[in-house]
Design a protein around this motif. Structure first.
Motif, short mmCIF file in Angstrom:
data_model
loop_
_atom_site.label_atom_id
_atom_site.label_comp_id
_atom_site.label_asym_id
_atom_site.label_seq_id
_atom_site.Cartn_x
_atom_site.Cartn_y
_atom_site.Cartn_z
N ASP A 27 -25.56 -2.53 -11.63
CA ASP A 27 -24.20 -2.33 -11.12
C ASP A 27 -23.15 -2.81 -12.10
O ASP A 27 -22.12 -2.15 -12.28
N GLU A 28 -23.42 -3.92 -12.75
CA GLU A 28 -22.47 -4.45 -13.74
C GLU A 28 -22.31 -3.48 -14.91
O GLU A 28 -21.21 -3.24 -15.39
N HIS A 29 -23.41 -2.92 -15.36
CA HIS A 29 -23.35 -1.95 -16.46
C HIS A 29 -22.51 -0.73 -16.05
O HIS A 29 -21.70 -0.24 -16.83
N LEU A 30 -22.71 -0.26 -14.82
CA LEU A 30 -21.96 0.90 -14.34
C LEU A 30 -20.46 0.67 -14.36
O LEU A 30 -19.69 1.59 -14.63
N LEU A 31 -20.05 -0.57 -14.09
CA LEU A 31 -18.61 -0.89 -14.08
C LEU A 31 -17.96 -0.68 -15.44
O LEU A 31 -16.78 -0.33 -15.51
N GLY A 32 -18.73 -0.88 -16.50
CA GLY A 32 -18.16 -0.77 -17.83
C GLY A 32 -18.57 0.45 -18.63
O GLY A 32 -18.19 0.58 -19.79
N CYS A 33 -19.32 1.35 -18.02
CA CYS A 33 -19.85 2.49 -18.78
C CYS A 33 -19.64 3.79 -18.01
O CYS A 33 -20.42 4.12 -17.10
N ASP A 34 -18.61 4.52 -18.38
CA ASP A 34 -18.33 5.80 -17.72
C ASP A 34 -19.46 6.80 -17.92
O ASP A 34 -19.76 7.59 -17.03
N GLY A 35 -20.09 6.78 -19.09
CA GLY A 35 -21.18 7.70 -19.36
C GLY A 35 -22.33 7.52 -18.39
O GLY A 35 -22.87 8.50 -17.86
N CYS A 36 -22.70 6.29 -18.13
CA CYS A 36 -23.80 6.03 -17.19
C CYS A 36 -23.39 6.31 -15.76
O CYS A 36 -24.20 6.76 -14.95
N GLY A 37 -22.11 6.07 -15.45
CA GLY A 37 -21.62 6.43 -14.12
C GLY A 37 -21.72 7.93 -13.90
O GLY A 37 -22.14 8.39 -12.83
N ASN A 38 -21.37 8.71 -14.92
CA ASN A 38 -21.49 10.16 -14.84
C ASN A 38 -22.95 10.59 -14.73
O ASN A 38 -23.29 11.49 -13.96
N TYR A 39 -23.82 9.93 -15.50
CA TYR A 39 -25.25 10.24 -15.46
C TYR A 39 -25.79 9.99 -14.05
O TYR A 39 -26.53 10.83 -13.50
N LEU A 40 -25.43 8.86 -13.45
CA LEU A 40 -25.90 8.54 -12.11
C LEU A 40 -25.42 9.59 -11.11
O LEU A 40 -26.20 10.04 -10.26
N GLN A 41 -24.18 9.99 -11.21
CA GLN A 41 -23.65 11.00 -10.29
C GLN A 41 -24.36 12.35 -10.49
O GLN A 41 -24.68 13.03 -9.51
N GLN A 42 -24.62 12.72 -11.73
CA GLN A 42 -25.35 13.97 -11.99
C GLN A 42 -26.77 13.89 -11.42
O GLN A 42 -27.28 14.87 -10.86
N PHE A 43 -27.39 12.73 -11.56
CA PHE A 43 -28.74 12.55 -11.04
C PHE A 43 -28.74 12.68 -9.52
O PHE A 43 -29.59 13.34 -8.94
N ARG A 44 -27.75 12.05 -8.87
CA ARG A 44 -27.63 12.15 -7.41
C ARG A 44 -27.43 13.61 -6.98
O ARG A 44 -28.03 14.05 -6.00
N SER A 45 -26.59 14.33 -7.70
CA SER A 45 -26.35 15.74 -7.37
C SER A 45 -27.61 16.58 -7.54
O SER A 45 -27.90 17.44 -6.70
N THR A 46 -28.35 16.32 -8.60
CA THR A 46 -29.60 17.04 -8.85
C THR A 46 -30.61 16.78 -7.73
O THR A 46 -31.23 17.71 -7.20
N VAL A 47 -30.76 15.52 -7.36
CA VAL A 47 -31.70 15.16 -6.29
C VAL A 47 -31.30 15.83 -4.98
O VAL A 47 -32.13 16.38 -4.26
N ALA A 48 -30.00 15.80 -4.67
CA ALA A 48 -29.52 16.43 -3.43
C ALA A 48 -29.75 17.93 -3.44
O ALA A 48 -30.18 18.51 -2.43
#
Length: 74
Positions: A27-48
């Motif tokens: 969670d701390e990494h996500l706060l400072g890394c837009d790229g990983c935040g985008n990756y996580l959102q893309q992963f969630r969208s793919t899974v859904a």
């Protein structure tokens, strides 16, 4: 935590199976890394999206190829 470690842990994160310390670092990494935040959102969208597909909507031969391709993936 760096970006490579986050990518390795994203499935466990979404499953809720990370230990509290690792979850906090994630969670701390996500706060400072837009790229990983985008990756996580893309992963969630793919899974859904993939989760919405019924087995009978996938051609059996294609399903078998996918399963073979990811069988030993880690």
């Amino acid at each position: 935590m760096d970006c490579d470690e986050l990518v390795e842990l994203v499935t466990a994160y979404l499953d809720g199976s990370l230990d509290p310390d690792t979850r906090a670092r994630f969670d701390e990494h996500l706060l400072g890394c837009d790229g990983c935040g985008n990756y996580l959102q893309q992963f969630r969208s793919t899974v859904a999206t993939l989760g919405a597909i019924r087995d009978d909507e996938i051609e059996p031969a294609f399903r078998d190829k996918l399963l073979d391709a990811f069988r030993d993936w880690r």
